[in-house]
Motif scaffolding. Structure first.
Motif, PDB file in Angstrom:
ATOM      1  N   VAL A 519      -0.015  -3.267   3.330  1.00  0.00           N
ATOM      2  CA  VAL A 519       0.301  -3.033   1.916  1.00  0.00           C
ATOM      3  C   VAL A 519      -0.005  -2.092   1.418  1.00  0.00           C
ATOM      4  O   VAL A 519      -1.133  -1.998   1.359  1.00  0.00           O
ATOM      5  N   GLN A 520       0.964  -1.525   0.708  1.00  0.00           N
ATOM      6  CA  GLN A 520       0.474  -0.284  -0.724  1.00  0.00           C
ATOM      7  C   GLN A 520      -0.628  -0.734  -1.787  1.00  0.00           C
ATOM      8  O   GLN A 520       0.450  -1.845  -2.218  1.00  0.00           O
ATOM      9  N   LEU A 521      -1.726  -0.803  -2.090  1.00  0.00           N
ATOM     10  CA  LEU A 521      -2.070  -1.191  -3.593  1.00  0.00           C
ATOM     11  C   LEU A 521      -1.167  -0.560  -4.192  1.00  0.00           C
ATOM     12  O   LEU A 521      -0.680  -1.357  -5.268  1.00  0.00           O
ATOM     13  N   LYS A 522      -0.278   0.749  -4.417  1.00  0.00           N
ATOM     14  CA  LYS A 522       0.848   0.637  -5.189  1.00  0.00           C
ATOM     15  C   LYS A 522       2.386  -0.389  -5.573  1.00  0.00           C
ATOM     16  O   LYS A 522       2.022  -0.745  -6.485  1.00  0.00           O
ATOM     17  N   GLU A 523       1.821  -1.094  -4.315  1.00  0.00           N
ATOM     18  CA  GLU A 523       3.433  -2.495  -4.106  1.00  0.00           C
ATOM     19  C   GLU A 523       2.399  -3.613  -5.269  1.00  0.00           C
ATOM     20  O   GLU A 523       2.970  -4.615  -5.659  1.00  0.00           O
ATOM     21  N   CYS A 524       0.769  -3.972  -4.572  1.00  0.00           N
ATOM     22  CA  CYS A 524       0.451  -4.525  -5.535  1.00  0.00           C
ATOM     23  C   CYS A 524       0.514  -5.103  -6.828  1.00  0.00           C
ATOM     24  O   CYS A 524       0.453  -5.394  -7.622  1.00  0.00           O
ATOM     25  N   ILE A 582      -3.470  -0.610   2.327  1.00  0.00           N
ATOM     26  CA  ILE A 582      -3.765   0.623   2.027  1.00  0.00           C
ATOM     27  C   ILE A 582      -3.919   1.901   0.932  1.00  0.00           C
ATOM     28  O   ILE A 582      -3.031   1.701   0.173  1.00  0.00           O
ATOM     29  N   LEU A 583      -4.992   2.509   0.429  1.00  0.00           N
ATOM     30  CA  LEU A 583      -5.024   3.469  -0.551  1.00  0.00           C
ATOM     31  C   LEU A 583      -4.618   4.107  -0.788  1.00  0.00           C
ATOM     32  O   LEU A 583      -4.119   4.711   0.296  1.00  0.00           O
ATOM     33  N   PRO A 584      -4.189   4.594  -1.831  1.00  0.00           N
ATOM     34  CA  PRO A 584      -3.073   6.261  -1.701  1.00  0.00           C
ATOM     35  C   PRO A 584      -4.242   7.240  -0.859  1.00  0.00           C
ATOM     36  O   PRO A 584      -5.768   6.801  -1.393  1.00  0.00           O
ATOM     37  N   GLU A 585      -3.889   8.831  -1.117  1.00  0.00           N
ATOM     38  CA  GLU A 585      -4.747   9.212  -0.448  1.00  0.00           C
ATOM     39  C   GLU A 585      -5.994  10.351  -1.986  1.00  0.00           C
ATOM     40  O   GLU A 585      -5.257  10.057  -2.533  1.00  0.00           O
ATOM     41  N   SER A 586      -6.606  10.500  -0.787  1.00  0.00           N
ATOM     42  CA  SER A 586      -7.932  10.609  -1.355  1.00  0.00           C
ATOM     43  C   SER A 586      -8.754   9.306  -2.077  1.00  0.00           C
ATOM     44  O   SER A 586      -9.479   9.830  -3.454  1.00  0.00           O
ATOM     45  N   ASP A 587      -8.358   8.544  -2.090  1.00  0.00           N
ATOM     46  CA  ASP A 587      -8.559   6.912  -2.705  1.00  0.00           C
ATOM     47  C   ASP A 587      -8.186   7.479  -4.023  1.00  0.00           C
ATOM     48  O   ASP A 587      -9.365   7.090  -4.841  1.00  0.00           O
ATOM     49  N   GLU A 588      -7.474   7.752  -4.562  1.00  0.00           N
ATOM     50  CA  GLU A 588      -7.183   7.898  -5.874  1.00  0.00           C
ATOM     51  C   GLU A 588      -5.554   6.945  -6.586  1.00  0.00           C
ATOM     52  O   GLU A 588      -5.002   7.294  -5.662  1.00  0.00           O
TER      53      GLU A 588
END
Length: 816
Positions: A519-524, A582-588
Motif C-alpha cells: 500500500v502506498q503511503l500516499k493512498e493512506c 511503500i514510501l515515496p521515492e527518496s523517502d520524501e
C-alpha cells in the motif's frame, strides 16, 4: 580529622518503607557505584544524602554531590562503593552465562553479588569533596542510618523486581466465591480435561471442581478451550491453572467475567475443598506471565546483514543504547527518536550539567525536566557509549549486570544506560505506563509530549519555545449538509496523523500466514483527507440528512509523526496486520495538496447546534455520527468525546474499547445545576485547587470542570487538548462558529508552502499486537541509518532498512 558537626546527625532518621533510596546511581547522570565511564579499580561511588536519600555522583566535571549539598544545605551523605564478588566474575576460560531459561524472575540479593564499602561524609567540614569520617559507623545511631540505607529496596531495584510481573489484583468474584463441594480431584499426572484427553494446560473451576483445558497458547501448548466452554455453560467465574500452584499460595487465577488474570487471597482454603494442599504443590507449568515473557523474547530483530555477518556496532555521541528494563522497548524506541531531533538536543543537552543549579524542584528524581536533561547527557554526550568490558574480572558482563539484556552474536556491544528514574517518573500515576507490561509506542509518544507540556505549564515556561512544539499542528474538518449545502469548519490541535492502512490479501505463505499487497503511503493519506458520507442531524434543515465530511491540514508541523494503523478487530481485540507500506521515492513527502483553505467565498455557515444538555459542550458532529454509526449509544459517544478532547472519532473509539466494562458507562453525564453564576453551578474550591496545583489558572480550572461536568480526570484531559484557552471567556459554546477553542489564538505549525518532508526515523514492531512483541528504532544520521535495539546500537544494512521501513508502526518526518 574529626567532624565538629557529628552531633547534628542525631536529628536524621533512617528511610521509611515508602521512601526511594537512590543508592545505585546518580539522579542527574548515569554515574553509578562502579563508575560507569571511570574505568579504574577505585571508583568514586555514589553519595546518598542522609536527609532526602538523593543519590549524587562525585564526577570531577559535574560533581552532583557537591551541588546537591550546596543547594539543599544537607550536610551528611553516605558514600557507597561496590565491587563484584570474585564468585560472580567469570574467567576468560569459563563458559559464558547460559541464556536465561527459567523465566520466573526472582529477586537477586545485592549482598550476594557485590562487596560494599560505605563511609559517612560531612559537607560542612569540606564543601568541595566532603570530609570522610571513617569511624562514625561505631556510633549506634549512625550505624542504624547506614543499615537503613543499605537494606532498603533501592529505587532502581524497585523497578527490577517488578520487571516482568503484571500488576494483578483480586476482584469481587474471587473475594465472594461460592463453592460446591464435589469431592477430591484426581492426582497430578492422572487428571485430564473432562471433555478431552489433555493432561496439561488444565484449569480447575473453583466453584464446582470441573477440569477443563485452556485455550491454545504460545510455545505449542495445546488446548481446546473446554475451560471457557464450561464457564459459558455454568457461569462459574473463577478457575485456577493446575501446575502453576506453589507452596507459597501463588498460582494463575483467571476470572472469566472480568476476562483478566486475578488474585485469590483465600486460594489455600478454596483448593482444600477439592483435596489440594498447597504446601505439597510443586510448580510444573509456565505461568501466563512466563509465557508472555517467552513470547516477547521471541520477537527480536535480526542483528545480521544480508551476508550473514553481524552488523557493526557503533559508538560515540548520540549513539548510546538504552538497557531493557523489562518490556521497556516501546519507551526506548520513542526516547531515541525524540533525542535525534535538533529541537530536543538544543533544549536539553547544553544545560545537562548545570540544569540542577537553577531547577526549582526539591529532588531531581521527581522532576521530569531533570530526567530529560539526564537522558540528554546519557544519550548524546558519548560518555557512556563504549564497548562493554568483557575481560577477566569484568563487572559489566551483560547477563551479570542486567538479566534482561539481549544475547549478542559478538561481545563488543555496549551495555547501555538504564533509564529507571525516567520511566518511573514519566509513568507515575498512569494506569498503563506505571506498569511493567508492554505498551503501545504511539500512545507512549503522545503521553510523553503531554507530560512535558504539563511540566512546562506548571513551571511557567513559554510552551511555544518548548521542543514539543515541533510536533504541533492543526487539522481542519469541513462538514457540508447534503440538502442545504451549508458548511461548518472546525480546527483541532494534534501531534500525530493516524492513517488507516487498507488490508488487501494476496495469499498465504508456506506457514499459512496471510500475505498482504503493498500500500502506498500516499493512498493512506488520501483516505484520511478524503470525503466521507455520514448521517447527520442538520441544525439548518432541522432533520436528518446525509452530510459529507472532509479533513485537511490547517497547518503543517516541523516534525510530522505518522501513525500507521494496521489493525483489524477480532472479537473486539485489535490484531496487528503486517501490511507493507511503500514510501515515496527518496523517502520524501509532498503535502501541498492536503492543505485546507477554510471558509471560502460563497459558502454559508451552518447555525450552531443546540447543546445536548445544559453545561455540555458542543460535540464534534462528525465524530458523533461516526461513533453512532458503529453502534455505540449516544451517551457513550458523548462520554468518549469528553474524555478525549472532543476531537477525533478514532481516539474516542479507543477510549470506548477501554471503558466498555465501566459500571457507570451508561449513566447520565453528571452536571452541576444550570443556575446563574453561583451555587452548585460552580466547581468546588477543592477541585479548582487540585488543578491549580498542576500549574493551571483558576479560570482555566473552572472552565475545564464546567466543560466536563465536574469530572476532574476529564478536566485534565480537556485542559491539555485546549492549551490556548485562557478560561476567561463564556463558560460554554462561546467559540465562533466553525472553530474549536484551540484555534482562536492562532495555529500551531505553519501553513506556508511548500510542505515537503524527509524521513528522519521509523519505529518498527514485531509481534501479534502492539501491546506485546518488540519495538526498535531506525534513525537517519550523517553516517547513514542506525538501528537502536535497546542496548544495542549498530549500523543498519540497506536490506533491513528497506524491509522494516515497509512494516514500520511510526514514521517521523522532518520538514525540509
Amino acid at each position: 580529622m574529626s567532624c565538629n558537626h557529628i552531633a547534628d546527625i542525631a536529628r536524621l532518621q533512617p528511610p521509611r518503607l515508602s521512601q526511594s533510596v537512590h543508592r545505585e546511581e546518580c539522579t542527574q547522570c548515569f554515574e553509578n557505584q562502579v563508575g560507569k565511564h571511570v574505568r579504574s579499580d577505585s571508583p568514586l561511588g555514589v553519595d546518598v544524602c542522609l536527609t532526602c536519600f538523593n543519590g549524587a555522583c562525585l564526577d570531577k566535571e559535574r560533581h552532583h554531590a557537591r551541588s546537591h549539598a550546596t543547594k539543599t544545605g544537607h550536610s551528611f551523605t553516605l558514600n557507597v562503593k561496590r565491587k563484584l564478588k570474585p564468585s560472580a566474575n567469570r574467567t576468560d576460560e569459563e563458559e559464558p552465562p547460559a541464556k536465561m531459561k527459567k523465566l520466573a524472575i526472582v529477586e537477586d540479593r545485592e549482598e550476594e553479588k557485590y562487596e560494599f564499602k560505605t563511609v559517612l561524609k560531612c559537607w560542612q567540614c569540606d564543601s568541595q569533596n566532603g570530609l570522610e569520617i571513617p569511624d562514625a559507623s561505631q556510633d549506634p545511631h549512625v550505624k542504624s542510618l547506614i543499615d537503613g540505607v543499605m537494606t532498603s529496596l533501592s529505587s532502581a531495584r524497585q523497578s527490577e523486581v517488578k520487571a516482568w510481573e503484571e500488576e494483578i489484583t483480586a476482584c469481587e468474584h474471587t473475594l465472594m466465591l461460592e463453592q460446591h463441594a464435589t469431592g477430591h480431584i484426581a492426582a497430578s499426572g492422572l487428571a485430564h480435561c473432562q471433555k478431552c484427553d489433555l493432561k496439561e494446560n488444565l484449569w480447575l473451576c473453583l466453584t464446582c471442581g470441573s477440569l477443563g483445558c485452556g485455550r491454545q497458547q504460545f510455545g505449542g501448548i495445546g488446548g481446546n478451550g473446554h475451560g471457557l466452554q464450561h464457564y459459558e455453560e455454568t457461569r462459574h467465574p473463577v478457575s485456577v491453572k493446575l501446575g502453576t500452584i506453589t507452596p507459597e499460595g501463588g498460582a494463575d487465577i483467571y476470572c472469566y467475567i472480568c476476562n483478566d488474570s486475578k488474585v485469590d487471597p483465600d486460594l489455600s482454603r478454596h483448593l482444600a475443598t477439592f483435596g489440594i494442599n498447597v504446601q505439597t504443590q510443586t510448580k510444573t507449568e509456565k505461568s501466563m506471565t512466563e509465557l508472555q515473557i517467552e513470547q516477547n523474547l521471541k520477537f527480536d530483530f535480526s542483528l545480521t546483514g544480508e551476508d550473514g555477518k553481524a552488523l557493526e556496532p557503533v559508538f560515540g555521541p548520540g549513539l548510546t543504547g538504552l538497557s531493557n528494563l523489562g518490556n521497556s522497548c516501546y519507551m526506548a524506541s520513542v526516547v531515541q527518536t525524540v533525542f535525534s531531533l535538533p529541537a530536543f538536543r538544543q533544549r536539553y543537552q547544553p544545560t545537562s550539567a548545570s540544569h540542577w543549579e537553577s531547577c526549582h524542584e526539591t529532588l531531581p528524581a521527581e522532576c521530569i525536566d531533570c530526567q530529560m536533561h539526564k537522558l540528554a547527557d546519557g544519550l548524546l554526550s558519548g560518555r557512556y557509549s563504549h564497548p562493554r568490558p568483557h575481560g577477566s574480572g569484568s563487572a559489566s558482563a551483560p547477563k551479570e549486570t542486567n538479566p534482561l539484556a539481549h544475547d549478542s552474536p559478538t561481545p563488543v556491544f555496549q551495555e547501555g544506560v538504564r533509564p529507571t528514574g525516567f520511566k518511573a517518573l514519566v509513568g507515575k500515576g498512569h494506569e498503563e505506563f506505571a506498569t511493567m507490561r508492554q505498551q503501545d509506542a504511539e500512545e507512549f509518544f503522545t503521553h510523553l509530549v503531554t507530560v512535558l507540556r504539563r511540566h512546562a505549564k506548571k513551571v511557567g515556561l513559554d510552551e511555544k519555545k518548548e521542543p514539543t512544539e515541533v510536533f504541533a499542528f492543526r487539522m481542519e474538518q469541513r462538514l457540508e449538509c447534503g440538502d442545504c449545502k451549508r458548511v461548518r469548519y472546525r480546527v483541532d490541535a494534534t501531534d500525530t496523523v493516524s492513517v488507516p492502512v487498507p488490508a488487501k490479501e494476496k495469499g498465504k505463505d508456506a506457514d499459512g500466514k496471510t500475505l498482504y499487497e503493498d500500500v502506498q503511503l500516499k493512498e493512506c493519506l488520501d483516505i484520511v483527507t478524503g470525503t466521507e458520507a455520514l448521517e447527520y442531524q442538520c441544525p439548518g434543515c432541522q432533520k436528518k440528512v446525509i452530510a459529507t465530511k472532509r479533513t485537511r491540514f490547517a497547518t503543517f508541523p516541523e516534525v510530522l509523526v505518522v501513525h500507521a494503523k494496521k489493525f483489524q478487530l477480532v472479537n473486539w481485540v485489535p490484531a496487528k496486520l503486517d501490511i507493507p507500506v511503500i514510501l515515496p521515492e527518496s523517502d520524501e513527502l509532498q503535502l501541498d495538496e492536503y492543505l485546507g483553505r477554510g471558509l471560502q467565498p460563497g459558502e454559508t455557515e451552518l447555525p450552531n447546534d443546540e447543546a445536548a444538555a445544559p453545561g455540555l459542550p458542543q460535540f464534534n458532529e462528525a465524530a458523533m455520527a461516526q461513533l453512532e454509526a458503529m453502534g455505540f449509544p449516544a451517551i457513550r459517544c458523548q462520554k468518549a468525546l469528553l474524555a478525549t478532547g472532543n476531537n477525533d472519532a478514532e481516539a474516542a473509539m479507543e477510549w470506548l474499547f477501554g471503558h466498555m466494562e465501566d459500571p457507570d458507562i451508561d449513566a447520565p453525564i453528571q452536571l452541576p445545576s444550570s443556575g446563574g453564576g453561583g451555587g452548585n453551578s460552580e466547581p468546588s474550591s477543592e477541585q479548582v485547587g487540585m488543578l491549580a496545583d498542576m500549574g493551571f489558572t483558576s479560570a482555566q480550572a473552572r472552565k475545564a470542570l464546567r466543560e466536563t461536568g465536574g469530572n476532574a480526570e476529564r478536566a485534565v484531559e480537556w485542559l491539555f487538548s485546549h492549551p490556548d484557552d485562557t478560561g476567561e471567556d463564556a463558560p460554554t459554546g462561546s467559540a465562533p462558529a466553525g472553530q474549536s477553542q484551540q484555534a482562536q489564538s492562532g495555529p500551531a505549525g505553519s501553513s506556508e508552502l511548500p510542505a515537503r518532508y524527509r524521513l528522519k526515523a521509523f519505529i518498527s514492531h514485531k509481534g501479534p499486537s502492539v501491546h506485546s512483541g518488540h519495538y526498535v528504532a531506525h534513525i537517519r544520521t550523517e553516517e547513514g541509518w542506525v538501528l537502536f535495539n535497546d542496548e544495542k546500537v549498530v549500523k543498519a544494512d540497506a536490506e533491513s532498512v528497506r524491509e522494516l521501513k515497509k512494516l514500520a508502526y511510526l514514521y517521523v518526518f522532518e520538514r525540509v
